[in-house]
Design a protein around this motif. Sequence first.
Motif, PDB file in Angstrom:
ATOM      1  N   THR A 108       0.833  -1.205   0.000  1.00 16.01           N
ATOM      2  CA  THR A 108       0.000   0.000   0.000  1.00 16.01           C
ATOM      3  C   THR A 108       0.866   1.252   0.000  1.00 16.01           C
ATOM      4  O   THR A 108       0.629   2.193  -0.774  1.00 16.01           O
ATOM      5  CB  THR A 108      -0.932   0.005   1.225  1.00 16.01           C
ATOM      6  OG1 THR A 108      -1.791  -1.134   1.172  1.00 16.01           O
ATOM      7  CG2 THR A 108      -1.778   1.273   1.257  1.00 16.01           C
ATOM      8  N   GLU A 111       2.710   1.591  -3.419  1.00 17.17           N
ATOM      9  CA  GLU A 111       1.840   2.115  -4.458  1.00 17.17           C
ATOM     10  C   GLU A 111       1.630   3.618  -4.282  1.00 17.17           C
ATOM     11  O   GLU A 111       1.626   4.374  -5.262  1.00 17.17           O
ATOM     12  CB  GLU A 111       0.499   1.386  -4.426  1.00 17.17           C
ATOM     13  CG  GLU A 111      -0.407   1.711  -5.592  1.00 17.17           C
ATOM     14  CD  GLU A 111      -1.598   0.788  -5.681  1.00 17.17           C
ATOM     15  OE1 GLU A 111      -2.239   0.771  -6.745  1.00 17.17           O
ATOM     16  OE2 GLU A 111      -1.899   0.081  -4.694  1.00 17.17           O
ATOM     17  N   GLU A 115       2.718   6.339  -7.098  1.00 14.91           N
ATOM     18  CA  GLU A 115       1.709   7.249  -7.645  1.00 14.91           C
ATOM     19  C   GLU A 115       2.125   8.703  -7.463  1.00 14.91           C
ATOM     20  O   GLU A 115       1.937   9.533  -8.365  1.00 14.91           O
ATOM     21  CB  GLU A 115       0.359   6.997  -6.967  1.00 14.91           C
ATOM     22  CG  GLU A 115      -0.308   5.702  -7.403  1.00 14.91           C
ATOM     23  CD  GLU A 115      -1.647   5.489  -6.725  1.00 14.91           C
ATOM     24  OE1 GLU A 115      -2.019   6.320  -5.858  1.00 14.91           O
ATOM     25  OE2 GLU A 115      -2.336   4.501  -7.063  1.00 14.91           O
ATOM     26  N   TRP A 314       9.055   0.191 -11.705  1.00 14.18           N
ATOM     27  CA  TRP A 314       8.046   0.323 -10.654  1.00 14.18           C
ATOM     28  C   TRP A 314       7.178  -0.926 -10.538  1.00 14.18           C
ATOM     29  O   TRP A 314       6.821  -1.333  -9.428  1.00 14.18           O
ATOM     30  CB  TRP A 314       7.171   1.545 -10.926  1.00 14.18           C
ATOM     31  CG  TRP A 314       7.894   2.859 -10.790  1.00 14.18           C
ATOM     32  CD1 TRP A 314       9.127   3.066 -10.258  1.00 14.18           C
ATOM     33  CD2 TRP A 314       7.408   4.142 -11.190  1.00 14.18           C
ATOM     34  NE1 TRP A 314       9.449   4.402 -10.308  1.00 14.18           N
ATOM     35  CE2 TRP A 314       8.413   5.088 -10.869  1.00 14.18           C
ATOM     36  CE3 TRP A 314       6.232   4.584 -11.797  1.00 14.18           C
ATOM     37  CZ2 TRP A 314       8.262   6.455 -11.119  1.00 14.18           C
ATOM     38  CZ3 TRP A 314       6.075   5.949 -12.056  1.00 14.18           C
ATOM     39  CH2 TRP A 314       7.078   6.873 -11.722  1.00 14.18           C
ATOM     40  N   ARG A 315       6.838  -1.546 -11.658  1.00 16.03           N
ATOM     41  CA  ARG A 315       5.957  -2.710 -11.598  1.00 16.03           C
ATOM     42  C   ARG A 315       6.598  -3.848 -10.810  1.00 16.03           C
ATOM     43  O   ARG A 315       5.911  -4.586 -10.089  1.00 16.03           O
ATOM     44  CB  ARG A 315       5.586  -3.185 -13.009  1.00 16.03           C
ATOM     45  CG  ARG A 315       6.733  -3.760 -13.806  1.00 16.03           C
ATOM     46  CD  ARG A 315       6.305  -4.356 -15.141  1.00 16.03           C
ATOM     47  NE  ARG A 315       7.424  -4.971 -15.836  1.00 16.03           N
ATOM     48  CZ  ARG A 315       8.296  -4.303 -16.586  1.00 16.03           C
ATOM     49  NH1 ARG A 315       8.148  -3.002 -16.758  1.00 16.03           N
ATOM     50  NH2 ARG A 315       9.305  -4.950 -17.168  1.00 16.03           N
ATOM     51  N   LEU A 318       6.677  -2.959  -7.052  1.00 15.29           N
ATOM     52  CA  LEU A 318       5.354  -3.152  -6.468  1.00 15.29           C
ATOM     53  C   LEU A 318       5.024  -4.636  -6.348  1.00 15.29           C
ATOM     54  O   LEU A 318       4.450  -5.077  -5.339  1.00 15.29           O
ATOM     55  CB  LEU A 318       4.299  -2.441  -7.321  1.00 15.29           C
ATOM     56  CG  LEU A 318       2.861  -2.427  -6.786  1.00 15.29           C
ATOM     57  CD1 LEU A 318       2.804  -1.891  -5.357  1.00 15.29           C
ATOM     58  CD2 LEU A 318       1.960  -1.605  -7.694  1.00 15.29           C
TER      59      LEU A 318
END
Length: 341
Positions: A108, A111, A115, A314-315, A318
């Motif tokens: 959480t 992310e 963002e 980033w993917r 995460l």
Amino acid sequence: MSRHDARIRWGILSTGHIASVLTRDLALLPDEAEVVAVGSRSLDKAQRFAAEHQIPRAYGSYAELAADPEVDVIYVASTHNDHLGSARLCLEAGKAVLVEKPLTVSATETEELIELAGEQGLFLMEALWSRTNPLLRQAAQIVQSGELGAIRHVNASFGFAFRGDESHRLLDPDQAGGAIFDLGVYPVHGVNLFLGEPSELYGFGTLAPTGVEAHAAALLTFAATESRPPATASIACSLEADLPFRLEVLCTDGSLRFDNFLLPSELTLTRGIGPDANKETLVTQWPGGGYTFEIGEVNRCLRAGELESPLVPWRDTLAVARTLDRWLLSIFPPLDPELVD
């Protein structure tokens, strides 16, 4: 931000051991980078760090460092529990950020930070130095080429017998201590590099007297994709035993093995199966403590105006954060099972 003709100007947030190691490696790249400021919650610590590393400016708060107009990128080297707050502070001040692993202590939070970086149009990267090492990148390319066949299993472990005081950050729950965040993040990233995010995770762990996990292992399963059949992986980390720093990728037509995948100097590549298999050893070298590859990638991305690195995208950060969540949840299940999605 793009600085094609000038050295990238770095700020160092926090003054612990890892901050010193990376700062020393930054000094090995004088033509492309310079450290211009350091910030600590203690002005005295910041000044001592600045004197040791010949840094021109020292600040007694992270906010002052983030506000320095001469800083292009800030390396966040504080304790795990502080990563979100300090990285957010830097991004909101308009600074690119390299955050020591793990990026944050939950999917959480991860992310949220990603963002924010996207909204601000700023570079953000998890400081997973092993993924920027040329030999590990070459291994990923070899496997991706298909010359070793399909991946069937990946094995990764990292551990050492910690004999320090229970007040140390490694065992302190208030500082997000424990084996998984400090050590387990490396095996998870190692597996992610070759197989992506697992479909299922079956974990186990034992606790230190402070309540954090001191030893943990897990079996991961991966559903079939268009490019490979189903696969499995095993991972382990420990603050109680000297586990090998090993990464093995076992395929249908060969394998590869790193005996130290954190800072790999050698890769054993096996083509073929059985007595006819051919073994080859690939080698590499690095200057300093091995962080120059990571530093160079950050500098390259900033000059190119890229918001994320293709080496630590980033993917994947995460996906690893979600996997760490699942691993921890297997050791610390919620009191109410309905709280689990």
